[in-house]
Design a protein around this motif. Structure first.
Motif, PDB file in Angstrom:
ATOM      1  N   ARG A 105       0.927  -1.126   0.036  1.00 44.90           N
ATOM      2  CA  ARG A 105      -0.077   0.084   0.024  1.00 44.90           C
ATOM      3  C   ARG A 105       0.742   1.350   0.007  1.00 44.90           C
ATOM      4  O   ARG A 105       0.642   2.039  -0.741  1.00 44.90           O
ATOM      5  N   THR A 106       1.731   1.360   1.036  1.00 45.25           N
ATOM      6  CA  THR A 106       2.811   2.407   1.019  1.00 45.25           C
ATOM      7  C   THR A 106       3.404   2.554  -0.336  1.00 45.25           C
ATOM      8  O   THR A 106       3.823   3.643  -0.733  1.00 45.25           O
ATOM      9  N   GLY A 107       3.887   1.460  -0.879  1.00 46.60           N
ATOM     10  CA  GLY A 107       4.710   1.578  -2.247  1.00 46.60           C
ATOM     11  C   GLY A 107       3.861   2.124  -3.380  1.00 46.60           C
ATOM     12  O   GLY A 107       4.411   2.854  -4.263  1.00 46.60           O
ATOM     13  N   ALA A 108       2.845   1.720  -3.407  1.00 46.28           N
ATOM     14  CA  ALA A 108       1.489   2.157  -4.317  1.00 46.28           C
ATOM     15  C   ALA A 108       1.358   3.651  -4.184  1.00 46.28           C
ATOM     16  O   ALA A 108       1.229   4.352  -5.214  1.00 46.28           O
ATOM     17  N   ILE A 109       1.080   4.228  -2.972  1.00 47.93           N
ATOM     18  CA  ILE A 109       1.017   5.598  -2.727  1.00 47.93           C
ATOM     19  C   ILE A 109       2.020   6.375  -3.311  1.00 47.93           C
ATOM     20  O   ILE A 109       1.870   7.377  -4.029  1.00 47.93           O
ATOM     21  N   GLY A 110       3.386   5.671  -2.962  1.00 51.38           N
ATOM     22  CA  GLY A 110       4.569   6.399  -3.532  1.00 51.38           C
ATOM     23  C   GLY A 110       4.557   6.343  -5.192  1.00 51.38           C
ATOM     24  O   GLY A 110       5.151   7.283  -5.676  1.00 51.38           O
ATOM     25  N   GLY A 111       4.191   5.294  -5.630  1.00 50.19           N
ATOM     26  CA  GLY A 111       4.099   5.076  -7.107  1.00 50.19           C
ATOM     27  C   GLY A 111       3.059   6.003  -7.600  1.00 50.19           C
ATOM     28  O   GLY A 111       3.392   6.783  -8.856  1.00 50.19           O
ATOM     29  N   VAL A 112       1.989   6.371  -7.060  1.00 47.86           N
ATOM     30  CA  VAL A 112       1.239   7.373  -7.607  1.00 47.86           C
ATOM     31  C   VAL A 112       1.535   8.685  -7.722  1.00 47.86           C
ATOM     32  O   VAL A 112       1.505   9.595  -8.576  1.00 47.86           O
ATOM     33  N   ALA A 113       2.405   9.017  -6.565  1.00 51.64           N
ATOM     34  CA  ALA A 113       3.144  10.298  -6.560  1.00 51.64           C
ATOM     35  C   ALA A 113       4.241  10.522  -7.591  1.00 51.64           C
ATOM     36  O   ALA A 113       4.466  11.451  -8.177  1.00 51.64           O
ATOM     37  N   ILE A 114       4.916   9.416  -7.860  1.00 54.11           N
ATOM     38  CA  ILE A 114       5.949   9.246  -8.799  1.00 54.11           C
ATOM     39  C   ILE A 114       5.303   9.551 -10.083  1.00 54.11           C
ATOM     40  O   ILE A 114       5.811  10.243 -10.907  1.00 54.11           O
ATOM     41  N   ARG A 115       4.156   8.829 -10.519  1.00 54.70           N
ATOM     42  CA  ARG A 115       3.595   9.085 -11.744  1.00 54.70           C
ATOM     43  C   ARG A 115       3.250  10.507 -12.022  1.00 54.70           C
ATOM     44  O   ARG A 115       3.149  10.791 -13.094  1.00 54.70           O
ATOM     45  N   HIS A 116       2.527  11.140 -10.875  1.00 56.95           N
ATOM     46  CA  HIS A 116       2.185  12.649 -11.257  1.00 56.95           C
ATOM     47  C   HIS A 116       3.310  13.419 -11.035  1.00 56.95           C
ATOM     48  O   HIS A 116       2.914  14.888 -11.245  1.00 56.95           O
ATOM     49  N   LEU A 117       4.165  13.402 -10.409  1.00 57.90           N
ATOM     50  CA  LEU A 117       5.191  14.476  -9.843  1.00 57.90           C
ATOM     51  C   LEU A 117       6.722  14.163 -10.581  1.00 57.90           C
ATOM     52  O   LEU A 117       7.478  15.251 -10.419  1.00 57.90           O
ATOM     53  N   SER A 118       7.023  13.110 -10.710  1.00 55.98           N
ATOM     54  CA  SER A 118       8.512  12.742 -11.574  1.00 55.98           C
ATOM     55  C   SER A 118       8.455  13.189 -12.751  1.00 55.98           C
ATOM     56  O   SER A 118       7.528  13.224 -13.699  1.00 55.98           O
ATOM     57  N   PRO A 119       9.569  13.397 -13.378  1.00 54.11           N
ATOM     58  CA  PRO A 119       9.957  13.604 -14.636  1.00 54.11           C
ATOM     59  C   PRO A 119       9.105  12.408 -15.533  1.00 54.11           C
ATOM     60  O   PRO A 119       9.494  11.296 -15.203  1.00 54.11           O
TER      61      PRO A 119
END
Length: 311
Positions: A105-119
């Motif tokens: 779950r924590t990894g998935a939240i991080g993944g959503v953040a990466i999808r929308h905020l990382s290059p």
């Protein structure tokens, strides 16, 4: 019969994409006011520790309700239990035992953040920390970005070498152990800090221009794993729950600063209601604090994905 899953049933990283999509859908529902996500609740047992509850769910066409409980008792391995109900028919969908669901779950939240905020073309990840959370964060990054290489640093050289060997085999990426945190971060498009450090392990001078940072470790005024200059330089500061950040027993590390006022909800970014990355040279920061209800949504999605299999 109620389905019961344990860590063995959730082994590997094949469920990460399912978890990311469940969290993304939960974030959109949150932006629409269709979730229940109160701060976690600690119930103390004097001399032993706490039982910690997170309760939450989502309304809509397929309403869900549930809870997670874990202990902080000393002298025993932590136990976590997640129970999920289908709220429209009062059916218990299933129960998940063990620590792995929480990490997914924590990894998935991080993944959503990466999808929308990382290059969008991010190819290199720098990881500080080699535990289960760091493993899940790397798996999540590789699910949403074309990652080709990762650098890993942790204090124990054996742990970082084992991490590199295992994750390279699991994800098919080049994973290289390095001797210091700066070496892990200096070429990284995405930096993931998943430590227990109470002192900053990175500051802005260690980061590549335009990097995105996920911080999972300590984030209080008295103990934080990132230098405050990272927040000062970040064009966007996001979190999964401002309410949870305000509920820390010790004040959140940005509390009272202008940076706290700039912090936005990740759910509003996912739903397109607030600022997202607009240029390649922007530094972005995601502060993961734990959004109640996401563990219920992820557990429900995993239970559904495993239905019909030998669960």
């Amino acid at each position: 019969m109620t389905t019961i899953l344990d860590d063995q049933k959730l082994s590997g990283y094949s469920l990460m994409q399912t978890a990311i999509e469940a969290v993304a859908a939960f974030m959109v529902a949150r932006a629409d006011g269709k979730t229940v996500s109160p701060p976690r609740h600690h119930v103390p047992f004097d001399g032993h520790g706490d039982l910690v509850f997170t309760i939450g769910g989502v309304s809509g066409d397929r309403p869900l309700a549930g809870f997670r409980v874990y202990d902080t008792f000393t002298g025993n391995e932590q136990t976590q239990i997640v129970a999920v109900w289908s709220a429209d028919d009062a059916r218990l969908k299933g129960v998940v035992l063990g620590e792995r669901l929480g990490a997914i779950r924590t990894g998935a939240i991080g993944g959503v953040a990466i999808r929308h905020l990382s290059p969008p073309d991010a190819k290199v990840v720098g990881l500080i920390g080699s535990g289960l959370q760091a493993r899940m964060q790397l798996a999540a990054a590789a699910s949403v970005r074309p990652i080709r290489k990762a650098y890993i640093y942790s204090r124990d050289a054996r742990h970082r070498a084992a991490f590199a060997e295992d994750m390279q085999a699991q994800l098919g990426l080049e994973v290289k152990p390095v001797a210091c945190a700066k070496d892990a971060a200096k070429e990284a498009d995405i930096v993931i800090c998943a430590t227990s450090s109470t002192r900053p392990i990175l500051d802005m001078s260690d980061l590549k221009p335009g990097a995105h940072i996920n911080t999972l470790g300590p984030k209080t005024i008295d103990a934080h794993e990132l230098g405050l200059d990272v927040a000062a330089a970040a064009s966007i500061i996001a979190t999964d729950s401002k309410e949870q950040a305000r509920s820390y027993a010790s004040p959140f590390f940005l509390q009272g600063s202008r940076h706290e006022q700039r912090m936005v909800e990740l759910s509003d970014i996912v739903a397109g209601r607030t600022t997202h990355r607009t240029s390649s040279d922007q530094t972005t920061l995601f502060c993961s604090v734990g959004l109640a209800g996401t563990e219920v949504a992820v557990a429900a999605a995993i239970l559904d994905s495993l239905s019909g299999k030998d669960a």
